[in-house]
Design an enzyme around this catalytic site. Structure first.
Site, PDB file in Angstrom:
ATOM      1  N   TRP A  89       0.793  -1.227   0.000  1.00  0.00           N
ATOM      2  CA  TRP A  89       0.000   0.000   0.000  1.00  0.00           C
ATOM      3  C   TRP A  89       0.828   1.282   0.000  1.00  0.00           C
ATOM      4  O   TRP A  89       0.278   2.372   0.037  1.00  0.00           O
ATOM      5  CB  TRP A  89      -0.921   0.008   1.225  1.00  0.00           C
ATOM      6  CG  TRP A  89      -0.250  -0.491   2.483  1.00  0.00           C
ATOM      7  CD1 TRP A  89      -0.400  -1.730   3.032  1.00  0.00           C
ATOM      8  CD2 TRP A  89       0.680   0.203   3.316  1.00  0.00           C
ATOM      9  NE1 TRP A  89       0.383  -1.846   4.164  1.00  0.00           N
ATOM     10  CE2 TRP A  89       1.056  -0.672   4.349  1.00  0.00           C
ATOM     11  CE3 TRP A  89       1.232   1.487   3.289  1.00  0.00           C
ATOM     12  CZ2 TRP A  89       1.961  -0.313   5.345  1.00  0.00           C
ATOM     13  CZ3 TRP A  89       2.141   1.854   4.266  1.00  0.00           C
ATOM     14  CH2 TRP A  89       2.489   0.958   5.283  1.00  0.00           C
ATOM     15  N   LYS A 116      -3.353  -8.330  -7.478  1.00  0.00           N
ATOM     16  CA  LYS A 116      -4.080  -8.196  -6.211  1.00  0.00           C
ATOM     17  C   LYS A 116      -3.475  -6.998  -5.491  1.00  0.00           C
ATOM     18  O   LYS A 116      -2.401  -7.093  -4.894  1.00  0.00           O
ATOM     19  CB  LYS A 116      -3.898  -9.472  -5.381  1.00  0.00           C
ATOM     20  CG  LYS A 116      -5.047  -9.823  -4.452  1.00  0.00           C
ATOM     21  CD  LYS A 116      -5.304  -8.836  -3.345  1.00  0.00           C
ATOM     22  CE  LYS A 116      -4.349  -8.947  -2.193  1.00  0.00           C
ATOM     23  NZ  LYS A 116      -4.533  -7.860  -1.209  1.00  0.00           N
ATOM     24  N   GLU A 174      -5.310  -4.257   0.292  1.00  0.00           N
ATOM     25  CA  GLU A 174      -6.688  -3.925   0.693  1.00  0.00           C
ATOM     26  C   GLU A 174      -6.812  -2.489   1.188  1.00  0.00           C
ATOM     27  O   GLU A 174      -7.890  -1.896   1.109  1.00  0.00           O
ATOM     28  CB  GLU A 174      -7.192  -4.911   1.760  1.00  0.00           C
ATOM     29  CG  GLU A 174      -6.280  -5.113   2.964  1.00  0.00           C
ATOM     30  CD  GLU A 174      -5.256  -6.221   2.744  1.00  0.00           C
ATOM     31  OE1 GLU A 174      -4.731  -6.338   1.618  1.00  0.00           O
ATOM     32  OE2 GLU A 174      -4.983  -6.974   3.707  1.00  0.00           O
ATOM     33  N   LEU A 227      11.107  -7.041  -0.796  1.00  0.00           N
ATOM     34  CA  LEU A 227      10.658  -6.988   0.601  1.00  0.00           C
ATOM     35  C   LEU A 227      11.162  -5.718   1.294  1.00  0.00           C
ATOM     36  O   LEU A 227      11.505  -4.754   0.644  1.00  0.00           O
ATOM     37  CB  LEU A 227      11.082  -8.274   1.303  1.00  0.00           C
ATOM     38  CG  LEU A 227      10.671  -9.549   0.536  1.00  0.00           C
ATOM     39  CD1 LEU A 227      11.218 -10.791   1.207  1.00  0.00           C
ATOM     40  CD2 LEU A 227       9.172  -9.648   0.349  1.00  0.00           C
ATOM     41  N   CYS A 287      10.419   1.301   1.688  1.00  0.00           N
ATOM     42  CA  CYS A 287      11.257   0.188   2.152  1.00  0.00           C
ATOM     43  C   CYS A 287      12.748   0.461   2.009  1.00  0.00           C
ATOM     44  O   CYS A 287      13.536  -0.048   2.788  1.00  0.00           O
ATOM     45  CB  CYS A 287      10.856  -1.111   1.467  1.00  0.00           C
ATOM     46  SG  CYS A 287      10.532  -0.906  -0.263  1.00  0.00           S
ATOM     47  N   GLU A 300      12.371  -3.023  10.685  1.00  0.00           N
ATOM     48  CA  GLU A 300      11.771  -2.005   9.824  1.00  0.00           C
ATOM     49  C   GLU A 300      10.522  -1.440  10.506  1.00  0.00           C
ATOM     50  O   GLU A 300       9.609  -2.185  10.837  1.00  0.00           O
ATOM     51  CB  GLU A 300      11.403  -2.619   8.477  1.00  0.00           C
ATOM     52  CG  GLU A 300      10.835  -1.597   7.523  1.00  0.00           C
ATOM     53  CD  GLU A 300      10.618  -2.159   6.130  1.00  0.00           C
ATOM     54  OE1 GLU A 300      10.094  -3.276   6.013  1.00  0.00           O
ATOM     55  OE2 GLU A 300      10.968  -1.458   5.166  1.00  0.00           O
ATOM     56  N   PHE A 329       8.767   1.477   9.270  1.00  0.00           N
ATOM     57  CA  PHE A 329       7.872   1.984   8.229  1.00  0.00           C
ATOM     58  C   PHE A 329       7.094   3.203   8.725  1.00  0.00           C
ATOM     59  O   PHE A 329       5.882   3.306   8.615  1.00  0.00           O
ATOM     60  CB  PHE A 329       6.902   0.884   7.770  1.00  0.00           C
ATOM     61  CG  PHE A 329       6.964   0.652   6.273  1.00  0.00           C
ATOM     62  CD1 PHE A 329       8.168   0.438   5.644  1.00  0.00           C
ATOM     63  CD2 PHE A 329       5.807   0.655   5.499  1.00  0.00           C
ATOM     64  CE1 PHE A 329       8.235   0.222   4.273  1.00  0.00           C
ATOM     65  CE2 PHE A 329       5.865   0.439   4.127  1.00  0.00           C
ATOM     66  CZ  PHE A 329       7.077   0.224   3.518  1.00  0.00           C
TER      67      PHE A 329
HETATM   68  P1  ADP Z   1       1.178  -4.980   5.638  1.00  0.00           P
HETATM   69  O1  ADP Z   1       1.057  -6.003   6.744  1.00  0.00           O
HETATM   70  O2  ADP Z   1       1.971  -3.837   6.084  1.00  0.00           O
HETATM   71  O3  ADP Z   1      -0.136  -4.624   5.009  1.00  0.00           O
HETATM   72  P2  ADP Z   1       1.913  -7.024   3.847  1.00  0.00           P
HETATM   73  O4  ADP Z   1       3.237  -7.475   3.429  1.00  0.00           O
HETATM   74  O5  ADP Z   1       1.148  -7.885   4.792  1.00  0.00           O
HETATM   75  O6  ADP Z   1       2.057  -5.608   4.479  1.00  0.00           O
HETATM   76  O7  ADP Z   1       0.953  -6.743   2.618  1.00  0.00           O
HETATM   77  C1  ADP Z   1       1.385  -6.643   1.296  1.00  0.00           C
HETATM   78  C2  ADP Z   1       0.398  -7.345   0.413  1.00  0.00           C
HETATM   79  O8  ADP Z   1       0.388  -8.720   0.754  1.00  0.00           O
HETATM   80  C3  ADP Z   1      -1.046  -6.882   0.484  1.00  0.00           C
HETATM   81  O9  ADP Z   1      -1.591  -6.862  -0.824  1.00  0.00           O
HETATM   82  C4  ADP Z   1      -1.695  -7.961   1.310  1.00  0.00           C
HETATM   83  O10 ADP Z   1      -3.076  -8.121   1.024  1.00  0.00           O
HETATM   84  C5  ADP Z   1      -0.932  -9.166   0.862  1.00  0.00           C
HETATM   85  N1  ADP Z   1      -0.968 -10.292   1.805  1.00  0.00           N
HETATM   86  C6  ADP Z   1      -1.020 -10.239   3.160  1.00  0.00           C
HETATM   87  N2  ADP Z   1      -1.056 -11.484   3.687  1.00  0.00           N
HETATM   88  C7  ADP Z   1      -1.022 -12.355   2.648  1.00  0.00           C
HETATM   89  C8  ADP Z   1      -1.023 -13.774   2.525  1.00  0.00           C
HETATM   90  N3  ADP Z   1      -1.077 -14.556   3.590  1.00  0.00           N
HETATM   91  N4  ADP Z   1      -0.970 -14.313   1.286  1.00  0.00           N
HETATM   92  C9  ADP Z   1      -0.906 -13.524   0.203  1.00  0.00           C
HETATM   93  N5  ADP Z   1      -0.908 -12.182   0.237  1.00  0.00           N
HETATM   94  C10 ADP Z   1      -0.959 -11.585   1.442  1.00  0.00           C
END
Ligand code: ADP
Length: 495
Positions: A164, A188, A191, A264, A297, A397, A399
């Site tokens: 995001w 994807k 969210e 990452l 990042c 990190e 953020f």
């Molecule tokens: P944050 O926790 O800061 O939102 P994430 O690394 O969790 O950062 O999120 C990056 C992306 O990974 C988002 O699009 C999120 O929906 C997705 N994501 C989070 N958990 C999962 C998962 N278990 N499998 C696949 N995608 C995921």
């Protein structure tokens, strides 16, 4: 504050916002929706279709069909380039709408989205469209006894999961090379920030990208994201986000033996020698650590300052950070917008708390920021911390707009401290002695070593990480296009 463009208001009014699958705007099969918020106001910005495994299945099927039948994969690269340039033209034409949407959804200053995120993404499409035209698809292999060649073909359906912090920019970095190579994609978005990706799909439709070539499934990570990463129809996967989720994605891809690119996090360092213009470097790094409210990042969050200039440097950095204007993204005076969500605000506050409890000290107090008229927004003040190198805030990190300052007096020890990080994304060296700067830059273990600057991005300059910061080849370089082309050997024995 400039009001929203009528197109943006109209786009947001068509709620719930639908997903884009097989060239059609569709609701989630389950009918579910979720909310995305304006972090500057803490209010719901839009309702969005909540896709899950069933919608991912439909999107992958559409992308497979488009790969086989739409002509996208087989048309000459210059024909694809025409369409991708048209898409870039449309991004440019609608740049202001996109900047407004991005600023609303992420919270970032609108001016930053307009000056960087959006035009840079448009340029990414142009860069890879042109590079694909120049890329040889058939290379003869000079082996006696054979008429042989390598043919370079797209993989098929590529899956993308984005975070995001730079939703639109990262869509460009991610999908442009895949599309230019002739693959089809399922995206994807995060969210928290799905809006600019949906707007992007609208522009792709208008640009004439065939139905099914670009699909967007909005939804949550543990449902839609996990379904995408583990779908057996995916031929290449790309993930940008946290190492924790990156590991899950890599595991899912490992099970299916699908190659994966991981971009990452990081814990970048800036090594500042005693021969620099102290004020200028302090200002530059204060700018770097507050860019996008610190949600970058690769930014410099560990500042190793030579002991001779340490006090003067801290004084200037502190005053620069304290003078920055924290505010709503659409306010032209804003330097630092809110962080993306309440969850992220709590994460930043939690780190400050844990860091202090384990011995770190504050050189500039951070914490919650009140912005008049936007009391429900997720604002945080920039902070400067100092303390032991093994403090949680020096290692992990955060953020958020927080830098951790440490003194050093010896080149080797400074390098050792930088390289003690589990991450390896980007570091910078600051010195008037370019011989030293180059020497140190090459010894820092990370995907990127910048000299007398931090956060440098250019098309053609590869950007990626090592160690906890990722693997799989990175983005932005010519190699990234090659990542989306597989080699196939065609051979015939000569009688
Ligand atoms: P944050 O926790 O800061 O939102 P994430 O690394 O969790 O950062 O999120 C990056 C992306 O990974 C988002 O699009 C999120 O929906 C997705 N994501 C989070 N958990 C999962 C998962 N278990 N499998 C696949 N995608 C995921």
């Amino acid at each position: 504050m400039t009001p929203l463009n009528p197109e943006v208001t109209k786009f947001l009014a068509t709620q719930p916002l639908k997903m884009f699958i097989d060239g059609r705007w569709v609701e989630a099969k389950s009918g579910a929706t979720f909310e995305t918020r304006d972090p500057g106001e803490g209010k719901v910005l839009a309702k969005v279709a909540e896709g899950d495994a069933a919608d991912v299945g439909a999107a992958v099927a559409a992308a497979q069909k488009a790969f086989q039948k739409s002509g996208w994969a087989t048309m000459p690269a210059n024909d694809r380039a025409v369409i991708l340039h048209r898409l870039a033209d449309l991004i440019t034409k609608h740049a202001d709408n996109l900047a407004q949407i991005e600023s609303l959804d992420v919270g970032k200053p609108r001016g930053q989205a307009a000056a960087f995120d959006v035009p840079h993404a448009a340029q990414t499409f142009r860069y890879y469209a042109d590079l694909a035209v120049q890329t040889r698809r058939r290379e003869p292999i000079a082996i006696s006894g054979f008429d042989a060649r390598t043919v370079r073909v797209p993989y098929g359906v590529c899956g993308f999961i984005f975070p995001w912090n730079f939703p639109f920019l990262l869509v460009g970095w991610g999908v442009a090379p895949a599309l230019a190579a002739g693959n089809t994609v399922v995206i994807k978005p995060a969210e928290d920030t799905p809006l600019s990706t949906l707007y992007f799909a609208k522009l792709a439709e208008e640009a004439g990208v065939p139905a099914g070539v670009i699909n967007v499934v909005t939804g949550f990570g543990h449902t839609a994201g996990a379904a995408l990463a583990s779908h057996t129809g995916i031929k290449r996967m790309s993930f940008t986000g946290s190492p924790e989720v990156g590991r899950l994605i890599a595991e899912a891809c490992g099970k299916n033996l699908v190659p994966v690119k991981l971009e990452l996090g990081g814990k970048g360092a800036a090594v500042i020698f005693d021969d620099v213009n102290v004020d200028a470097v302090a200002e530059a790094l204060a700018g770097a650590v507050t860019l996008n409210a610190g949600q970058v990042c690769c930014t410099a969050t560990r500042w190793l300052v030579h002991e001779k200039i340490h006090d003067a440097f801290v004084k200037k950095a502190t005053s620069t950070l304290a003078a920055m204007k924290i505010g709503y993204g659409a306010n032209p005076e804003t330097n630092i917008g809110p962080v993306v969500s309440e969850k992220q605000r709590m994460r930043v506050m939690g780190y400050l708390d844990r860091g202090m409890k384990t011995g770190a000290k504050l050189l500039l107090e951070g914490g919650h920021a009140e912005v008049k008229g936007y009391e429900q927004g997720y604002y945080v003040k920039p902070a400067l911390m100092t303390g032991a190198p093994d403090n949680v805030c020096a290692r992990e990190e955060i953020f958020g707009p927080i830098a951790y300052v440490m003194k050093f007096n010896d080149e080797d020890k400074g390098i050792e401290l930088v390289n003690s990080s589990a991450y390896g994304l980007a570091n910078s060296v600051w010195s008037a002695d370019l011989e030293r700067a180059n020497r140190v830059a090459e010894r820092l273990v990370a995907g990127n070593s910048w000299i007398n600057a931090h956060n440098l991005f250019a098309h053609g300059m590869p950007y990626g990480g090592c160690n906890l910061s990722g693997c799989g080849g990175g983005v932005l370089g010519p190699e990234t296009l090659a990542d989306y082309l597989r080699n196939q050997t065609v051979a015939r024995p000569l009688a």
